[in-house]
Each structure stands twice: as C-alpha cells, then as structure tokens.
Design an enzyme around this catalytic site. Structure first.
Site, PDB file in Angstrom:
ATOM      1  N   ASP A 441       0.856  -1.189   0.000  1.00  0.00           N
ATOM      2  CA  ASP A 441       0.000   0.000   0.000  1.00  0.00           C
ATOM      3  C   ASP A 441       0.888   1.233   0.000  1.00  0.00           C
ATOM      4  O   ASP A 441       2.014   1.205   0.526  1.00  0.00           O
ATOM      5  CB  ASP A 441      -0.922   0.028   1.219  1.00  0.00           C
ATOM      6  N   GLU A 443       1.048   5.667   0.493  1.00  0.00           N
ATOM      7  CA  GLU A 443       0.454   6.956   0.841  1.00  0.00           C
ATOM      8  C   GLU A 443       1.138   7.993  -0.030  1.00  0.00           C
ATOM      9  O   GLU A 443       2.362   7.935  -0.244  1.00  0.00           O
ATOM     10  CB  GLU A 443       0.645   7.277   2.321  1.00  0.00           C
ATOM     11  N   HIS A 580      -5.267   4.425   6.455  1.00  0.00           N
ATOM     12  CA  HIS A 580      -4.505   5.430   5.718  1.00  0.00           C
ATOM     13  C   HIS A 580      -3.079   5.572   6.243  1.00  0.00           C
ATOM     14  O   HIS A 580      -2.495   6.657   6.159  1.00  0.00           O
ATOM     15  CB  HIS A 580      -5.224   6.792   5.725  1.00  0.00           C
ATOM     16  N   ASP A 585      -2.364  -0.604   6.438  1.00  0.00           N
ATOM     17  CA  ASP A 585      -3.273  -0.957   5.340  1.00  0.00           C
ATOM     18  C   ASP A 585      -2.790  -2.214   4.613  1.00  0.00           C
ATOM     19  O   ASP A 585      -3.591  -3.075   4.232  1.00  0.00           O
ATOM     20  CB  ASP A 585      -3.370   0.206   4.341  1.00  0.00           C
TER      21      ASP A 585
END
Length: 691
Positions: A441, A443, A580, A585
């Site tokens: 994942d 960000e 998040h 995640d």
C-alpha cells in the site's frame, strides 16, 4: 364552413345581446390598428331591426371599453322586402345627411326596382345627396342583390334613376362609407372566428424602424410590438441590476423570450400576458394587462426565441410576490447570426440535445439545422443513454434534402458502460494461491501519479496464506505535504525529512519484492500507477503482475454496499487498524486476500492466481462503477445493435442510469464504432475502457 354564433362568441356578454342577434353567424371580425374600433360581419337567418343592432353595438362598446363597434349585417337575397327598408334607411342615415326625408315613406319592390314614395317631398335634394347610389350599395352588401331605385314625392313625378344620374349636380358633401370603413378595419387586422384558421394575409403592417444597436451582435432593424418606437441610444440595464432598482424606476432591457403565458381576467374583459426574458445573466418577467382585443394582437406578435428591447417600469407584483417589469414600449430586434468561417468544416462526433438531462438545451432538429447553416456536412447526436433525439434530427434532414441541401446525421449515444467482466488478476502467472505474494500500500501527496509523489511504502510478504515478512519506509517527496494529506494520514513534513528519496525507497521496495513478483493492493490500478510512474521517472525497470482486492471483494461479497478497505475488513472480522497508513493498510489487506483465497480453495485446492478470474461469479452490474463511452452506429446493422443495447440498458440493467455491460457490447459489436467520452467527477480515478 361552420361559424361561431354571436351568442357563442360573445358568451361573456350574453346579457347585452338581443335574442334576435344571438343566432347570427360571425363571418368576419376586425379591429383598427389602435384597437379602439371593432367591426363585425354577421349573417342573420331572420330579420333584425336597426334598434336591435344599435343596442348591441352600444352594449358591446361599453363592455369592451372601446370607442366604436360597427355591426354589418348579412341576409339571404330573398329576405329583402319592403319590411326591411326601415333598417336599411337607418344605415343610410349614418352615411348621408338625409335626416327625416324618409319619415312615413312608402316602399314597394317591383322585380329588381325599389320604388320609394316620399310623403315630405324633397326628392330632388335626396337624389343630389347621392341616395340613389348609396342605397343600392347597402342593399347589395347586406342582401347580395342588385336593385335600382326610383324616388317620387307628392309634388313631383317619378323619375327613373337612369335619367337622373347624368343630370344631377355633384354633391358638395359625401361622408365616407361605413362599409368602406369596415373593409379597412378588417383588412388591417383579421381575427379568425374560433372555427376558422387565421388568414396571415391580413396581418398588421409592420411598423419597422432603425435603432442604435447597443452592441455589435444586434442588427439595427426593429419592429414595434407594443407602444411607441424606442429611439435614441439604447443602453439596456443588465437584468440582475433590475432587481436592485427602486419601484417605478424607468428601465430599458434587452433579452430573449424563453416563455410566454396568458390568461383572462375574472371579468374576461382583459388579458394578462406574462413574458419571461433572459439576458443570459439573469431572467425577469414582463407583465402586460390589456383589453382583450389589444392584448391578443400583442400576443400574436410575440414568439419564443424572439429578441426584444423593452422600455418599462420596475414593479413589485404583490400577486406573484416578485419583482417584474410593466412594459410601455416593446420592439423586436434580431441578433447577428453566428457563422463558422473555417475553410474546412469539422464534423462534430459528440453533441448533446435537450434529451440529455441537465446537459443539453437545444432540440436535435435545431442542432441539425444550425450545423447545416454553418456548412458542416454531418453531425453526431450522442445523448446520455437515450436515442429519443433521433426522430426530430431525421425529419430535419428530410426537410434539408427537400430544400435541395445535403446533410447527414450520425446516430450515436454517450453510454454508461460497466465492465462486468471479472478482472481481478492482471497478468500471466501460474503460481498457486499458497505461493508467495507481495501485498503493498502507498500513501501519496495527492491523487495524480504524474504530478504527485509517494510519501510512504508499506508491504508484507505472504507465503502459504501467512504473513512471513514486513517492510515499511517513509519517502521524502522533496516538497511540502499538503495539510489535507496530513489530516488523512497523520504524516507530516518532519516525519519524512530524514527519509530516503524516491530513487532509494524504490530500490528497497523492489529488493523486498524480488524478480517478477505478483503484487496485491486494494484498488490496485491506483497504487501500481504510482509505482510505474516512479520507476520510469528514476530510469529503472520493474516487471510485475498484480491482483486487485477491490474487484475480488466485489465479486465474492456481492451483498456489501461498499468496498472500501475498512468496510471489507470489518465484514471479514479483521479488527481495527490505523487506516490510511501504508504499513497497517498492507497488513489488513493481506488478511482480506488470505480470507478470500481460502474460500476459493474450498472448491479448488490447486487454484492458480491466473484462474481466479474464471473461478468467481460475474459481478452484479448495479454494484459496478460506470464509465462514459461514445458509441456510434456506422451502418444499419450498427443502428439495430445500438437500439438493442439501449433497450437492454433501460429494461435489464438500469440502476440509477441505463447501463451497458461490456459483455453485451462485445456481443453486439458489429456495425458500431466505440470511442472515449467525457469524464465526470463522480467516476472512478481512471475512465479508460479497453475493448
């Protein structure tokens, strides 16, 4: 032809109409240019007296609030007898100064000779006044019968008209004929009876003049519709400013009419006209209250789409509870038509008509006509999910071709396409679900892979449906992290200040993944687009395939209302986590992948990653996101297939919008051209459709 009777036409004034006149049939009705005089031609089947005619004229004049009403009767020829002469003489007295000369006179009819014997003498004066010419005209007009007149008196012998005509002197005064006045009124303005069509040949002569145009897009020619000419330099007030003006402020506006309505007052004497006008900055209502004849004349000259200049007073209408304008003067003008001056005309392949809700405005026939006027050879009508604009466009093309022109309509639609094919895994790899996968994942500083940067990479290695290794690193984006991203992820500038830059962070991630990995992410197209862009930007090479757990969840958990990471995790009982943040995640998403993989392996323990797409059922189209897509029919086969797709989208697959599944499009692909379309904010991050 059937005519309305006086009683029916003037039913609102029944109390002023004598019984003998009610059954008369109205043949013509006209009014003067200034709407102060009305003339009516009425055919009667029974005798009426002059007193009855005059009573009706007087009552109607008072009821309509005008200066004069003139009733011109018509009778069958056989109804002309001596008994009708008093009524005829009453009309004669209105035209000539004969006063009481006919009082007590005797009348007789011998074939086509009308004999009049005066009791009070004066036959010479009467003949010199033109009676022997005026009477035959009245009788011919009323009864459609040609007669000659012989006049005698007690002191003078009978003299045939033929012998007197050349001998009598020219009268000093001959008043204008009222019959001629009637013809003038009717020719100025014909008002059809309710069972007749309007005769456009009798329209009011246009009062045209030149104005000083307020802008270059207005032509100088103007036509008076109401009131006086609008002269001098026209400086229209913007409609938004009208609403701030004081009551009774005199103003001038210029705009286009987009709606017209009318109704009668309670006493039916007046007509109330409301005209909605826009200058494309705002809109306002014009309210006109006029006597019925004048109001109807104004109403006849107003049309939707007309551009008008208005002088009037700002009023607050307590009835409608809004500000409007009471016009004093209205003139119509014309705008300069827009033209397409391109040497090579384009063919527009994407155009919405008013059949596209909240988008198109113009009807398809007007679009076709405008494209033709601009010299375009063709245009495509592509409304949202419907084809209702096709018939009007087709009929307009027929009109163009009958006029000698040539034009083509391209029939299409802007479709709401859904990809109902089960695409969970993207790539080619035969490893089993129990082999090794990398769940990751990211960000980022924003949503665009091209303009934004990665600020955190989190990944876990899954082997044998167990998490066996983890990695997590912040990434220094080399820019300020937006506050909205900090609020969402809790990552701020200080946390990434000492972190590796993009190039070094990618090396760590690629080393963790190994060669040709299968990557797994939630909404994988977003995360993999950032990886691909960063790899390219850094001049590296990284080959991988990937699986999307959003598509996997949508296919295997169809009863869920939404498929966000936290919502799916909660449904599968994976517990709470720090949403998040890439590290958390990735861990939770690994749990989703393992749970769903276990369900798939209950049916096939040796299921490979490439077999996942075929192993799950087709997704419910109502749960899928829609993509806008242009579909155009290139021939009759394509047009038929387009109709099939539209019908099925509305009858079988409708959910908020008429949806066309990709599988149906492929099945009916013959004769269709498929292309991209507009992207809306409500659509997913990528609206690419691959066929």
């Amino acid at each position: 032809m059937a005519y309305k009777t006086v009683g029916d036409f003037f039913s609102a004034y029944g109390n002023i109409i004598p019984e003998s006149i009610k059954s008369g049939e109205i043949q013509r009705l006209g009014f003067s240019k200034d709407h102060t005089k009305v003339a009516v031609v009425v055919k009667f089947s029974c005798a009426v007296t002059s007193a009855e005619l005059e009573a009706f004229e007087y009552g109607l004049k008072r009821a309509l609030g005008i200066n004069e009403v003139y009733i011109s009767p018509r009778f069958e020829p056989k109804m002309f007898t001596a008994d009708m002469m008093p009524t005829v003489i009453s009309e004669l007295k209105k035209r000539l100064p004969v006063n009481g000369f006919f009082d007590g006179a005797d009348y007789s009819l011998d074939g086509n000779v009308l004999k009049i014997h005066l009791k009070n003498s004066g036959e010479t004066f009467i003949k010199n006044a033109g009676v022997t010419e005026a009477l035959p005209k009245i009788i011919n007009s009323w009864f459609n019968r040609n007669v000659t007149v012989e006049i005698t008196g007690d002191s003078e012998p009978m003299t045939p008209v033929a012998t007197m005509r050349d001998e009598r002197p020219v009268p000093e005064y001959v008043p204008p004929s009222r019959e001629a006045e009637l013809d003038k009124l009717v020719s100025e303005r014909m008002v059809a009876t309710p069972t007749q069509k309007k005769d456009k040949s009798h329209a009011i002569p246009a009062d045209t003049y030149k104005i000083e145009p307020p802008s270059d897009d207005i032509l100088p020619k103007a036509t008076v519709i109401m009131g006086k000419r609008i002269t001098g330099k026209i400086e229209p007030m913007p409609i938004p400013e009208v609403y701030n003006a004081a009551v009774n402020t005199k103003t001038t506006i210029l705009g286009d009419i987009f709606d017209i309505d009318s109704r009668n007052s309670k006493d039916n004497k007046r007509i109330i006209i409301t005209i909605k006008v826009t200058d494309y900055k705002s809109s306002i209502v014009l309210k006109i209250i006029e006597l019925a004849p004048k109001g109807e004349a104004i109403l006849d000259m107003l049309k939707k789409g007309m551009t008008i200049v208005v002088n009037g007073d700002v009023q607050f209408d307590s009835y409608d509870n809004e500000t409007n304008i009471r016009p004093r003067d209205i003139s119509s003008v014309k705008r300069v038509k827009r033209t397409d001056n391109a040497p090579v005309k384009r063919v527009e392949l994407h155009c919405h008509s008013n059949m596209s809700i909240m988008d198109g405005i113009a009807p398809s026939n007007e679009i076709v006509r405008r494209a033709y006027d601009w010299g375009m050879p063709a245009i495509a009508i592509t409304d949202y999910g419907v084809v209702q604009g096709f018939p009007d466009a087709m009929y307009e093309v027929d009109k163009i071709r009958k006029e000698g022109g040539n034009f083509k309509v391209i029939y299409g639609v802007e479709a709401y396409q859904v990809n109902d094919e089960t695409n969970i895994y993207f790539g080619h790899d035969e490893r089993k679900l129990t082999d090794e996968f990398i769940v990751f994942d990211l960000e980022t500083t924003g949503l665009s892979a091209v303009t934004e940067k990665i600020i955190e990479i989190g990944a876990v290695r899954v082997r044998g449906l167990q998490v066996v290794e983890r990695m997590d690193t912040f990434v220094n984006p080399g820019r300020h992290i937006p506050s909205r991203i900090t609020e969402l992820t809790s990552i701020n500038d200080s946390m990434v200040a000492d972190a590796p830059y993009e190039d070094e962070a990618l090396d760590q991630f690629m080393k963790f993944c190994g060669d040709n990995p299968v990557l797994i992410a939630h909404n994988a197209s977003f995360d993999t687009s950032f990886i691909k862009t960063a790899v390219k930007r850094c001049g590296k090479k990284f080959d991988f395939s990937y699986l999307d757990t959003v598509a996997m969840s949508r296919a295997m958990l169809p009863n869920l209302g939404k498929f966000t990471l936290d919502y799916v995790a909660k449904n599968l009982g994976l517990g709470d986590f720090h949403h998040h943040r890439a590290c958390d995640d990735a861990e939770v998403n690994a749990g989703i992948f393992m749970k769903l993989s276990e369900r798939l392996m209950e049916k096939d323990k040796n299921l490979t990653i490439s077999g996942v797409n075929a192993a799950v059922a087709k997704t419910d189209t109502s749960k899928l996101p829609t993509f806008h897509q242009t579909i155009i029919a290139k021939d009759k086969v394509g047009l038929k297939n387009l109709y099939i797709l539209i019908s099925d989208s509305n009858l079988k697959y409708y959910h908020k919008t008429p949806r066309i599944p990709k599988s149906e499009l492929i099945a009916h692909r013959e004769g269709l051209i498929v292309g991209s379309a507009l992207k809306t904010l409500s659509e997913p991050k990528s609206s690419s459709v691959y066929l």
